[in-house]
Design a protein around this motif. Structure first.
Motif, PDB file in Angstrom:
ATOM      1  N   ARG A   4      -9.031   4.236  -5.099  1.00  0.00           N
ATOM      2  CA  ARG A   4      -7.827   3.773  -4.407  1.00  0.00           C
ATOM      3  C   ARG A   4      -8.177   3.085  -3.090  1.00  0.00           C
ATOM      4  O   ARG A   4      -7.588   2.063  -2.726  1.00  0.00           O
ATOM      5  CB  ARG A   4      -6.881   4.960  -4.158  1.00  0.00           C
ATOM      6  CG  ARG A   4      -6.313   5.535  -5.445  1.00  0.00           C
ATOM      7  CD  ARG A   4      -5.547   6.816  -5.216  1.00  0.00           C
ATOM      8  NE  ARG A   4      -4.226   6.594  -4.672  1.00  0.00           N
ATOM      9  CZ  ARG A   4      -3.360   7.579  -4.421  1.00  0.00           C
ATOM     10  NH1 ARG A   4      -3.705   8.836  -4.669  1.00  0.00           N
ATOM     11  NH2 ARG A   4      -2.174   7.308  -3.933  1.00  0.00           N
ATOM     12  N   ARG A   5      -9.147   3.631  -2.380  1.00  0.00           N
ATOM     13  CA  ARG A   5      -9.548   3.033  -1.116  1.00  0.00           C
ATOM     14  C   ARG A   5     -10.215   1.673  -1.337  1.00  0.00           C
ATOM     15  O   ARG A   5     -10.013   0.743  -0.547  1.00  0.00           O
ATOM     16  CB  ARG A   5     -10.472   3.979  -0.351  1.00  0.00           C
ATOM     17  CG  ARG A   5      -9.734   5.175   0.237  1.00  0.00           C
ATOM     18  CD  ARG A   5     -10.635   6.096   1.034  1.00  0.00           C
ATOM     19  NE  ARG A   5      -9.872   7.160   1.655  1.00  0.00           N
ATOM     20  CZ  ARG A   5      -9.248   7.077   2.816  1.00  0.00           C
ATOM     21  NH1 ARG A   5      -9.325   5.950   3.520  1.00  0.00           N
ATOM     22  NH2 ARG A   5      -8.551   8.092   3.304  1.00  0.00           N
ATOM     23  N   ASP A   8      -0.166   4.418  -1.856  1.00  0.00           N
ATOM     24  CA  ASP A   8      -1.432   5.009  -1.432  1.00  0.00           C
ATOM     25  C   ASP A   8      -1.365   5.571  -0.015  1.00  0.00           C
ATOM     26  O   ASP A   8      -2.392   6.007   0.522  1.00  0.00           O
ATOM     27  CB  ASP A   8      -2.546   3.946  -1.492  1.00  0.00           C
ATOM     28  CG  ASP A   8      -2.822   3.474  -2.907  1.00  0.00           C
ATOM     29  OD1 ASP A   8      -2.982   4.325  -3.788  1.00  0.00           O
ATOM     30  OD2 ASP A   8      -2.866   2.250  -3.123  1.00  0.00           O
ATOM     31  N   TRP A  41       0.812  -1.208   0.000  1.00  0.00           N
ATOM     32  CA  TRP A  41       0.000   0.000   0.000  1.00  0.00           C
ATOM     33  C   TRP A  41       0.857   1.274   0.000  1.00  0.00           C
ATOM     34  O   TRP A  41       0.313   2.384   0.179  1.00  0.00           O
ATOM     35  CB  TRP A  41      -0.915   0.012   1.236  1.00  0.00           C
ATOM     36  CG  TRP A  41      -0.269  -0.473   2.499  1.00  0.00           C
ATOM     37  CD1 TRP A  41      -0.365  -1.713   3.045  1.00  0.00           C
ATOM     38  CD2 TRP A  41       0.602   0.266   3.374  1.00  0.00           C
ATOM     39  NE1 TRP A  41       0.371  -1.800   4.204  1.00  0.00           N
ATOM     40  CE2 TRP A  41       0.969  -0.600   4.435  1.00  0.00           C
ATOM     41  CE3 TRP A  41       1.085   1.571   3.375  1.00  0.00           C
ATOM     42  CZ2 TRP A  41       1.811  -0.196   5.467  1.00  0.00           C
ATOM     43  CZ3 TRP A  41       1.930   1.976   4.397  1.00  0.00           C
ATOM     44  CH2 TRP A  41       2.278   1.091   5.427  1.00  0.00           C
ATOM     45  N   GLU A 101      -9.876   8.982  -5.217  1.00  0.00           N
ATOM     46  CA  GLU A 101      -9.636   8.519  -3.848  1.00  0.00           C
ATOM     47  C   GLU A 101     -10.516   7.317  -3.525  1.00  0.00           C
ATOM     48  O   GLU A 101     -10.066   6.353  -2.885  1.00  0.00           O
ATOM     49  CB  GLU A 101      -9.901   9.633  -2.844  1.00  0.00           C
ATOM     50  CG  GLU A 101      -9.643   9.201  -1.411  1.00  0.00           C
ATOM     51  CD  GLU A 101      -9.736  10.336  -0.414  1.00  0.00           C
ATOM     52  OE1 GLU A 101      -9.515  10.075   0.792  1.00  0.00           O
ATOM     53  OE2 GLU A 101     -10.023  11.470  -0.827  1.00  0.00           O
TER      54      GLU A 101
END
Length: 318
Positions: A179-180, A124, A121, A176
């Motif tokens: 990506r989450r 991110d 991760w 966003e």
């Protein structure tokens, strides 16, 4: 509350009151973890464990510093989570602190590696923030994960479409959100692909009844729960609607059992602002007890499939 014992120059994460040299405290600055994605809480939890090991040997910070050819100040900064610890220094510390059990040594070394090496991760991290990055590290190190979600299906068991619907309740930026969702799905893959850690999830029956993402998404979500409930590493129980509220449990939380013997269960409580980490026995025990009480009120894992079948039937035919 008591004064910090580690002489750290800034706020100590151990739940103690920091030492100050002046009557006037500087204005509060934004949390660095929210700016750069540094997993501060995970560093702090490791640091507290190293401090406890040092104190168990009756060794001062200055003495530990001499053992790794460093200053007392460096030991204090490591123990406060302000800086990381190199593997070579950790090996020396474990020798000084008489940590000889191979399993415990490896667990601490793995903790350090997780903190020092880029994780999946990493790209991110600034979007996720330091608190979630800390949680991801602790989650990857856990032996057991117990999770309770107030309204929704627990995050580790969500489908991509369901996860997107939940995340959209709080975030609006499409990039966003994507990506989450991607991070949540990768977390799921990392946890479910093996026999460890074991995942024990409590699902509120109301979450199976509310088709807020739409019937198609909810049907897909329930089908996925039916699949994972057969996994040997997953225990899934369905709670009567509102059981948590009746017991005064208003927040979702997860409990992570670590492989380090002296480390308490780590409780992670979600908030709109910064999440809360509880990693002392006194702080985490009430949540462990609450989880056990909810599990007793929930249906047995053997009854979960029937509950899921009923939820599908209530949705009707596609």
């Amino acid at each position: 509350m008591q004064l910090c014992r580690c002489d750290c120059p800034s706020a100590c994460p151990s739940g103690t009151i920091r030492r100050v040299r002046s009557q006037v405290l500087p204005p509060r600055q934004p949390s660095p973890s929210r700016l750069d994605g540094r997993p501060n809480q995970a560093h702090q939890i490791l640091g507290r464990q190293l401090r406890l090991l040092r104190e168990s040997r009756g060794m001062s910070a200055a003495g530990a510093g001499l053992g790794i050819a460093a200053s007392k100040s460096k030991i204090s900064r490591i123990e406060c989570g302000q800086i990381g610890v190199a593997e070579t220094d950790l090996h020396r510390m474990l020798e000084m602190y008489a940590v000889t059990e191979p399993h415990q040594r490896e667990a601490l070394l793995r903790f350090v590696r997780e903190l020092s090496q880029p994780q999946w991760w990493h790209d991110d991290r600034t979007v996720l923030g330091g608190s979630l990055c800390s949680y991801l590290i602790l989650e990857s190190l856990a032996q057991h994960i117990r999770t309770y979600e107030v309204r929704f299906v627990p995050g580790l068991l969500q489908t991509p479409a369901y996860a997107e619907a939940v995340i959209r309740l709080r975030y609006t930026d499409t990039t966003e959100i994507d990506r989450r969702v991607r991070v949540r799905m990768q977390r799921q893959k990392e946890i479910l692909r093996g026999r460890t850690p074991r995942l024990w999830a409590l699902v509120d029956k109301a979450a199976l009844s509310e088709a807020f993402p739409g019937e198609k998404v909810m049907r897909e979500q329930i089908e996925f729960l039916r699949q994972v409930s057969w996994l040997p590493s997953v225990s899934l129980q369905v709670l009567p609607s509102g059981a948590g509220g009746r017991r005064g449990i208003g927040n979702s939380f997860s409990i992570l059992r670590q492989t380090i013997t002296n480390l308490s269960d780590v409780v992670y409580i979600e908030h709109i602002g910064d999440p809360l980490f509880l990693d002392t026995t006194a702080a985490s025990d009430p949540y462990r007890q609450a989880m056990e009480e909810l599990a007793l009120e929930a249906g047995k894992p053997a009854d979960t499939m029937a509950e899921l079948d009923d939820a599908l039937a209530r949705l009707g035919k596609p």
